[in-house]
Scaffold this motif. Sequence first.
Motif, PDB file in Angstrom:
ATOM      1  N   ALA A  13      43.809  34.733  23.192  1.00 28.57           N
ATOM      2  CA  ALA A  13      42.794  34.259  24.121  1.00 28.57           C
ATOM      3  C   ALA A  13      42.519  35.384  25.105  1.00 28.57           C
ATOM      4  N   PRO A  14      41.268  35.887  25.136  1.00 25.76           N
ATOM      5  CA  PRO A  14      40.996  36.985  26.061  1.00 25.76           C
ATOM      6  C   PRO A  14      41.316  36.556  27.493  1.00 25.76           C
ATOM      7  N   GLN A  15      42.010  37.356  28.212  1.00 21.18           N
ATOM      8  CA  GLN A  15      42.319  37.046  29.596  1.00 21.18           C
ATOM      9  C   GLN A  15      42.461  38.360  30.354  1.00 21.18           C
ATOM     10  N   THR A  16      42.210  38.301  31.629  1.00 22.61           N
ATOM     11  CA  THR A  16      42.335  39.516  32.411  1.00 22.61           C
ATOM     12  C   THR A  16      43.639  39.460  33.170  1.00 22.61           C
ATOM     13  N   ILE A  17      44.477  40.437  32.915  1.00 24.03           N
ATOM     14  CA  ILE A  17      45.760  40.480  33.607  1.00 24.03           C
ATOM     15  C   ILE A  17      45.630  41.531  34.708  1.00 24.03           C
ATOM     16  N   THR A  18      45.959  41.141  35.897  1.00 22.84           N
ATOM     17  CA  THR A  18      45.887  42.127  36.976  1.00 22.84           C
ATOM     18  C   THR A  18      47.263  42.736  37.177  1.00 22.84           C
ATOM     19  N   ILE A  19      47.275  44.045  37.100  1.00 21.46           N
ATOM     20  CA  ILE A  19      48.543  44.759  37.276  1.00 21.46           C
ATOM     21  C   ILE A  19      48.639  45.170  38.745  1.00 21.46           C
ATOM     22  N   ASN A  20      49.810  45.028  39.298  1.00 20.36           N
ATOM     23  CA  ASN A  20      50.026  45.372  40.701  1.00 20.36           C
ATOM     24  C   ASN A  20      49.662  46.848  40.954  1.00 20.36           C
ATOM     25  N   PRO A  21      48.709  47.096  41.884  1.00 21.59           N
ATOM     26  CA  PRO A  21      48.251  48.483  42.115  1.00 21.59           C
ATOM     27  C   PRO A  21      49.360  49.420  42.582  1.00 21.59           C
ATOM     28  N   ILE A  22      50.470  48.859  43.012  1.00 25.29           N
ATOM     29  CA  ILE A  22      51.577  49.714  43.446  1.00 25.29           C
ATOM     30  C   ILE A  22      52.042  50.628  42.305  1.00 25.29           C
ATOM     31  N   CYS A  23      51.851  50.153  41.068  1.00 24.54           N
ATOM     32  CA  CYS A  23      52.280  50.941  39.895  1.00 24.54           C
ATOM     33  C   CYS A  23      51.528  52.265  39.849  1.00 24.54           C
ATOM     34  N   GLN A  24      50.243  52.205  40.147  1.00 27.25           N
ATOM     35  CA  GLN A  24      49.439  53.433  40.158  1.00 27.25           C
ATOM     36  C   GLN A  24      49.924  54.371  41.264  1.00 27.25           C
ATOM     37  N   GLU A  25      50.296  53.764  42.388  1.00 26.06           N
ATOM     38  CA  GLU A  25      50.803  54.574  43.510  1.00 26.06           C
ATOM     39  C   GLU A  25      52.088  55.296  43.093  1.00 26.06           C
ATOM     40  N   ILE A  26      52.955  54.558  42.402  1.00 29.70           N
ATOM     41  CA  ILE A  26      54.228  55.159  41.970  1.00 29.70           C
ATOM     42  C   ILE A  26      53.937  56.354  41.058  1.00 29.70           C
ATOM     43  N   ARG A  27      52.992  56.159  40.127  1.00 28.08           N
ATOM     44  CA  ARG A  27      52.673  57.265  39.212  1.00 28.08           C
ATOM     45  C   ARG A  27      52.145  58.474  40.002  1.00 28.08           C
ATOM     46  N   LYS A  28      51.233  58.204  40.935  1.00 32.96           N
ATOM     47  CA  LYS A  28      50.638  59.309  41.700  1.00 32.96           C
ATOM     48  C   LYS A  28      51.678  60.072  42.514  1.00 32.96           C
ATOM     49  N   GLU A  29      52.617  59.315  43.084  1.00 36.21           N
ATOM     50  CA  GLU A  29      53.640  59.976  43.915  1.00 36.21           C
ATOM     51  C   GLU A  29      54.557  60.874  43.103  1.00 36.21           C
ATOM     52  N   GLY A 281      43.905  46.035  16.558  1.00 36.12           N
ATOM     53  CA  GLY A 281      42.699  45.244  16.790  1.00 36.12           C
ATOM     54  C   GLY A 281      42.437  45.014  18.258  1.00 36.12           C
ATOM     55  N   PRO A 282      41.755  43.906  18.593  1.00 36.78           N
ATOM     56  CA  PRO A 282      41.320  43.689  19.982  1.00 36.78           C
ATOM     57  C   PRO A 282      42.477  43.594  20.969  1.00 36.78           C
ATOM     58  N   MET A 283      43.622  43.067  20.522  1.00 41.63           N
ATOM     59  CA  MET A 283      44.741  42.925  21.460  1.00 41.63           C
ATOM     60  C   MET A 283      45.255  44.301  21.898  1.00 41.63           C
ATOM     61  N   LYS A 284      45.172  45.257  20.978  1.00 40.00           N
ATOM     62  CA  LYS A 284      45.653  46.602  21.303  1.00 40.00           C
ATOM     63  C   LYS A 284      44.857  47.194  22.474  1.00 40.00           C
ATOM     64  N   LEU A 285      43.568  46.949  22.437  1.00 40.67           N
ATOM     65  CA  LEU A 285      42.721  47.484  23.499  1.00 40.67           C
ATOM     66  C   LEU A 285      43.188  46.977  24.870  1.00 40.67           C
ATOM     67  N   GLU A 286      43.470  45.678  24.937  1.00 38.27           N
ATOM     68  CA  GLU A 286      43.907  45.096  26.212  1.00 38.27           C
ATOM     69  C   GLU A 286      45.276  45.640  26.620  1.00 38.27           C
ATOM     70  N   ILE A 287      46.171  45.766  25.644  1.00 40.18           N
ATOM     71  CA  ILE A 287      47.520  46.264  25.950  1.00 40.18           C
ATOM     72  C   ILE A 287      47.427  47.703  26.468  1.00 40.18           C
ATOM     73  N   ASP A 288      46.585  48.502  25.817  1.00 38.23           N
ATOM     74  CA  ASP A 288      46.467  49.911  26.205  1.00 38.23           C
ATOM     75  C   ASP A 288      45.898  50.063  27.617  1.00 38.23           C
ATOM     76  N   LYS A 289      44.931  49.203  27.929  1.00 38.28           N
ATOM     77  CA  LYS A 289      44.371  49.264  29.294  1.00 38.28           C
ATOM     78  C   LYS A 289      45.446  48.908  30.312  1.00 38.28           C
ATOM     79  N   MET A 290      46.232  47.881  30.000  1.00 36.44           N
ATOM     80  CA  MET A 290      47.293  47.484  30.935  1.00 36.44           C
ATOM     81  C   MET A 290      48.293  48.612  31.124  1.00 36.44           C
ATOM     82  N   ALA A 291      48.573  49.338  30.039  1.00 38.64           N
ATOM     83  CA  ALA A 291      49.545  50.440  30.141  1.00 38.64           C
ATOM     84  C   ALA A 291      49.031  51.484  31.121  1.00 38.64           C
ATOM     85  N   LEU A 292      47.737  51.788  31.038  1.00 42.77           N
ATOM     86  CA  LEU A 292      47.192  52.775  31.978  1.00 42.77           C
ATOM     87  C   LEU A 292      47.138  52.197  33.391  1.00 42.77           C
TER      88      LEU A 292
END
Lengths: 328, 146
Positions: A13-29, A281-292
């Motif tokens: 079921a397509p759904q939008t998962i919001t990842i905590n933006p702190i993760c991006q901060e950790i990567r940047k630091e 397939g389509p699930m991979k696209l969503e998983i890959d976006k979440m990873a980034l």
Amino acid sequence: MSNALPLYAPQFAPQTITINPICQEIRKENFADKVTFYAPGLKQYSTGEYKDHSVTEFVSISVTGENCALDCEHCKSKSLHGMLDLMNFNGSMYDMCDRLAEKGTKGVLISGGSDIHGQVPLLKHIPDLIRARKDLGLAIRVHPGLPDEETCAGLAEVDVDGVMLDIIGDQETITEIYHLDKTPQDYEDVLERLHRYKLPAIPHIILGHYYGKMLGEWAALEMIKKYPPKTMVLVILMPLQGTGMVVEKLPSLDEIGSFFELSRKSLPQTPIILGCARPMGPMKLEIDKMALDAGLNGLAYPADGMVEYAREQGVDPNFINACCGVNW
Amino acid sequence: MAKKEYTFPTDLFYDGKNHMWLKKDGDNHILVGIDAIGLDTLGDLAYITLKPKGTEVKKGESIGTLEAAKMTGDIFAPVSGKIISINNACVENPGIVNEDQYNKGWLVSIEATEWENENNQLISGENLQPWIEAEIHRMETQGFDA
Ligand code: SF4
């Protein structure tokens, strides 16, 4: 037949998962603004965003051909298909590496099936690997299974680029999926051993390993945290067709996203990469976006569109035709 | 090691580069699928996308994409023409291609516009057996003989 599609390219079921933006901060630091996409030679790979794949740059070799004593439920030796078969090669490990190097190979993954104790028989190839590393300059990755002291000492002499192994934190998974007479403590002991021999560990955690359920993944992460590795790889169960493994449900996007977040927070300074096994397939696209979104540092065989997605996030994408974390 | 055996129906044409089979009817309608060696190289198929009916394609252009155990990439048109139908059953369940590649596992039907010029680049008839043998040899020695 009935489960051929759902397991490989699951309906979800397509759904939008919001990842905590702190993760991006950790990567940047902790890291440069870049993401690396990996494409080893195990698979031919070409997408609208990447056409320069080479299957000969990084090659997998199986020291046991297609033989394995474990017969793990999710694999049934199928992952050994398609590797170069050393048993049917007329020559030694060094000869094979030499021939490959002549054809432009820059790195090899030395893999193979396990014995009943979960070890891949690498010991007898150590002298050849030392020579291949020294004389041919190949990057050498190994899949040793659960290496003992002697194997670790040998691998340390090889100067391997990485030691890749699945870390399992749950007893049922070890017994029922791997058919191994081992405990989670044995896996932790291997991490300690690799650390002691200063071997660059590249532990893999398989999300949903127990028939699609998340069970020992958190415990595996805890063990890995104690011995921060060179790189950590996350993969998602993808039972290979023909294994007969019955999986009713893979981990949900929510569970996968939460685990990405937790991993980033737990290992802020360790490169974390989404590895090659995951639904297609389509699930991979969503998983890959979440990873980034979760600030992971790389992806193997990214879904089409990820190069652009990375750029939108302000990170510089680059490709390496090799296993996760290899650099040349 | 046991030698692999591949089935190549002799009434079909083959695109030697991309390992596609072609079946032609009297109206230049060409049914297209993946041949036995092609499928062996791909492994189990997981996901297929195909360009919609009505799309005009040139030989060698992409008519869709696929993801399989051993490959992610394009599916290439073996002839130029217009896609007149696509096999939705395979899009919904790519496992059909693995099970029955020469019948239920066809992918698209193309109305060929340049058959007369392009068919001599395809493999058929007496050229078939030598080509299969050469391809098997190429696969068996991959990585060393390539
Ligand atoms: S997950 Fe990465 S490191 Fe592990 S086998 Fe796949 S590409 Fe190699």
